[in-house]
Write an enzyme that holds these catalytic residues in place. Structure first.
Site, PDB file in Angstrom:
ATOM      1  N   LYS A 225      28.277 -14.029  39.295  1.00 53.03           N
ATOM      2  CA  LYS A 225      29.365 -14.861  38.751  1.00 53.03           C
ATOM      3  C   LYS A 225      29.802 -14.372  37.374  1.00 53.03           C
ATOM      4  O   LYS A 225      30.992 -14.242  37.109  1.00 53.03           O
ATOM      5  CB  LYS A 225      28.931 -16.330  38.604  1.00 53.03           C
ATOM      6  CG  LYS A 225      28.520 -17.010  39.877  1.00 53.03           C
ATOM      7  CD  LYS A 225      28.206 -18.492  39.633  1.00 53.03           C
ATOM      8  CE  LYS A 225      27.047 -18.728  38.684  1.00 53.03           C
ATOM      9  NZ  LYS A 225      25.721 -18.386  39.229  1.00 53.03           N
TER      10      LYS A 225
ATOM     11  N   ARG B 249      27.253 -27.932  37.972  1.00 52.87           N
ATOM     12  CA  ARG B 249      26.062 -27.590  38.751  1.00 52.87           C
ATOM     13  C   ARG B 249      25.475 -28.805  39.442  1.00 52.87           C
ATOM     14  O   ARG B 249      24.490 -28.651  40.178  1.00 52.87           O
ATOM     15  CB  ARG B 249      24.995 -27.040  37.804  1.00 52.87           C
ATOM     16  CG  ARG B 249      24.871 -25.528  37.748  1.00 52.87           C
ATOM     17  CD  ARG B 249      23.862 -25.250  36.644  1.00 52.87           C
ATOM     18  NE  ARG B 249      23.156 -24.018  36.762  1.00 52.87           N
ATOM     19  CZ  ARG B 249      23.531 -22.873  36.195  1.00 52.87           C
ATOM     20  NH1 ARG B 249      24.646 -22.802  35.531  1.00 52.87           N
ATOM     21  NH2 ARG B 249      22.780 -21.806  36.313  1.00 52.87           N
TER      22      ARG B 249
ATOM     23  N   ARG C  10      17.149  -7.580  36.190  1.00 53.86           N
ATOM     24  CA  ARG C  10      17.791  -8.053  34.967  1.00 53.86           C
ATOM     25  C   ARG C  10      16.730  -8.434  33.930  1.00 53.86           C
ATOM     26  O   ARG C  10      16.920  -8.234  32.735  1.00 53.86           O
ATOM     27  CB  ARG C  10      18.698  -9.251  35.287  1.00 53.86           C
ATOM     28  CG  ARG C  10      19.570  -9.652  34.112  1.00 53.86           C
ATOM     29  CD  ARG C  10      20.611 -10.663  34.500  1.00 53.86           C
ATOM     30  NE  ARG C  10      20.037 -12.000  34.622  1.00 53.86           N
ATOM     31  CZ  ARG C  10      20.713 -13.056  35.051  1.00 53.86           C
ATOM     32  NH1 ARG C  10      21.973 -12.934  35.428  1.00 53.86           N
ATOM     33  NH2 ARG C  10      20.145 -14.235  35.130  1.00 53.86           N
TER      34      ARG C  10
ATOM     35  N   ARG D  29      15.787 -11.780  29.347  1.00 57.54           N
ATOM     36  CA  ARG D  29      16.115 -13.204  29.207  1.00 57.54           C
ATOM     37  C   ARG D  29      14.859 -14.038  29.449  1.00 57.54           C
ATOM     38  O   ARG D  29      14.107 -13.767  30.378  1.00 57.54           O
ATOM     39  CB  ARG D  29      17.196 -13.566  30.231  1.00 57.54           C
ATOM     40  CG  ARG D  29      18.493 -13.951  29.595  1.00 57.54           C
ATOM     41  CD  ARG D  29      19.558 -14.169  30.618  1.00 57.54           C
ATOM     42  NE  ARG D  29      19.330 -15.358  31.437  1.00 57.54           N
ATOM     43  CZ  ARG D  29      20.234 -15.863  32.248  1.00 57.54           C
ATOM     44  NH1 ARG D  29      21.421 -15.287  32.346  1.00 57.54           N
ATOM     45  NH2 ARG D  29      19.980 -16.926  32.966  1.00 57.54           N
TER      46      ARG D  29
ATOM     47  N   ARG E 154      14.921 -21.919  39.456  1.00 56.51           N
ATOM     48  CA  ARG E 154      16.398 -21.880  39.435  1.00 56.51           C
ATOM     49  C   ARG E 154      16.968 -21.818  40.843  1.00 56.51           C
ATOM     50  O   ARG E 154      17.993 -22.432  41.137  1.00 56.51           O
ATOM     51  CB  ARG E 154      16.872 -20.694  38.589  1.00 56.51           C
ATOM     52  CG  ARG E 154      16.821 -21.026  37.091  1.00 56.51           C
ATOM     53  CD  ARG E 154      16.606 -19.806  36.230  1.00 56.51           C
ATOM     54  NE  ARG E 154      17.685 -18.852  36.309  1.00 56.51           N
ATOM     55  CZ  ARG E 154      17.523 -17.547  36.085  1.00 56.51           C
ATOM     56  NH1 ARG E 154      16.346 -17.050  35.775  1.00 56.51           N
ATOM     57  NH2 ARG E 154      18.560 -16.750  36.160  1.00 56.51           N
TER      58      ARG E 154
HETATM   59  P1  ADP Z   1      21.916 -18.273  36.055  1.00 59.66           P
HETATM   60  O1  ADP Z   1      23.100 -18.658  36.866  1.00 59.66           O
HETATM   61  O2  ADP Z   1      21.699 -16.786  36.008  1.00 59.66           O
HETATM   62  O3  ADP Z   1      20.653 -19.002  36.400  1.00 59.66           O
HETATM   63  P2  ADP Z   1      23.124 -19.399  33.579  1.00 59.66           P
HETATM   64  O4  ADP Z   1      23.290 -18.462  32.450  1.00 59.66           O
HETATM   65  O5  ADP Z   1      24.333 -19.919  34.245  1.00 59.66           O
HETATM   66  O6  ADP Z   1      22.135 -18.644  34.558  1.00 59.66           O
HETATM   67  O7  ADP Z   1      22.243 -20.662  33.118  1.00 59.66           O
HETATM   68  C1  ADP Z   1      20.993 -20.493  32.495  1.00 59.66           C
HETATM   69  C2  ADP Z   1      20.333 -21.855  32.273  1.00 59.66           C
HETATM   70  O8  ADP Z   1      21.159 -22.654  31.412  1.00 59.66           O
HETATM   71  C3  ADP Z   1      20.134 -22.722  33.526  1.00 59.66           C
HETATM   72  O9  ADP Z   1      18.959 -22.395  34.235  1.00 59.66           O
HETATM   73  C4  ADP Z   1      20.086 -24.116  32.892  1.00 59.66           C
HETATM   74  O10 ADP Z   1      18.846 -24.370  32.293  1.00 59.66           O
HETATM   75  C5  ADP Z   1      21.135 -24.017  31.798  1.00 59.66           C
HETATM   76  N1  ADP Z   1      22.475 -24.414  32.291  1.00 59.66           N
HETATM   77  C6  ADP Z   1      23.587 -23.619  32.329  1.00 59.66           C
HETATM   78  N2  ADP Z   1      24.636 -24.288  32.843  1.00 59.66           N
HETATM   79  C7  ADP Z   1      24.173 -25.529  33.149  1.00 59.66           C
HETATM   80  C8  ADP Z   1      24.758 -26.671  33.731  1.00 59.66           C
HETATM   81  N3  ADP Z   1      26.047 -26.683  34.133  1.00 59.66           N
HETATM   82  N4  ADP Z   1      23.977 -27.773  33.903  1.00 59.66           N
HETATM   83  C9  ADP Z   1      22.696 -27.797  33.523  1.00 59.66           C
HETATM   84  N5  ADP Z   1      22.072 -26.750  32.978  1.00 59.66           N
HETATM   85  C10 ADP Z   1      22.800 -25.618  32.791  1.00 59.66           C
END
Ligand code: ADP
Length: 189
Positions: A15, A90, A129, A135, A146
């Protein structure tokens, strides 16, 4: 081309990579709650302090926190011409909140693009990654969490947007260019 977009898909599906491509193609900002939360953690703000533990464990940050972050960003002037939402919403509650925000702003979502990649391939991508970027949530336990959180809380949003008639489901397997071309095709009308 359409300019008010949501990218949906499991962690590691690409994404973020595709969102960056769309930023230059469409001239509208990427709105990534993950990036914004990581910046808040790095800056040591209140939001960052609240979010950090959840993020490191691979759990969702509470809806109220994330919704406030997303709303503030959507209200910035550069989002008037459009936006690429990446990683928000989400949960069902976030999706409802997004609807309410967009109604207030008078700008409805035009497309929800779902990228799918098989789960084993995703876990492999995330492990790679982890080596490259380091990260803090790309460790085995957080990756598993996740994926589970995605399946349970986020995947149901696919039906939500299908019901709206704005859903496009695309194969996320292939080169960055191939996937980008599929997405552009889906935004043409
Ligand atoms: P990825 O899709 O690779 O898991 P993101 O960078 O989108 O990673 O998100 C990393 C973390 O940030 C998530 O695991 C969560 O803890 C938090 N996070 C990001 N966006 C949201 C959201 N919309 N609602 C709740 N937590 C979020």
């Amino acid at each position: 081309m359409l300019r008010r977009l949501l990218l949906l898909g499991a962690p590691g599906v690409g994404k973020g990579t595709q969102a960056v491509r769309l930023v230059s193609r469409l001239g509208v900002p990427q709105i990534s709650t993950g990036d914004m939360l990581r910046a808040a953690v790095a800056a040591g703000t209140d939001v960052g302090r609240e979010a950090r533990g959840y993020m490191d464990r691979g759990e969702l940050v509470p809806d109220a926190v994330v919704i406030a972050v997303a709303e503030a960003r959507l209200r910035q002037p550069d989002a008037e011409r459009g936006f690429i939402l990446d990683g928000f919403p989400r949960t069902a509650e976030q999706a409802r909140a997004l609807d309410a925000i967009l109604v207030k702003l008078g700008r409805a979502l035009e497309r929800c693009v779902v990228l799918s990649v098989d789960e084993q391939a995703l876990v492999e991508r995330l492990r790679k990654r982890a080596e490259l970027e380091g990260r803090s949530d790309d460790n085995e336990a957080a990756i598993r969490t996740r994926m589970q959180v995605y399946r349970k809380q986020t995947e149901p949003l696919i039906d939500y947007y299908r019901g709206r008639g704005i859903l496009v489901e695309l194969d996320g397997v292939g080169s960055v260019d191939e996937v980008a071309a599929r997405i552009e095709g889906a935004l043409a009308a």
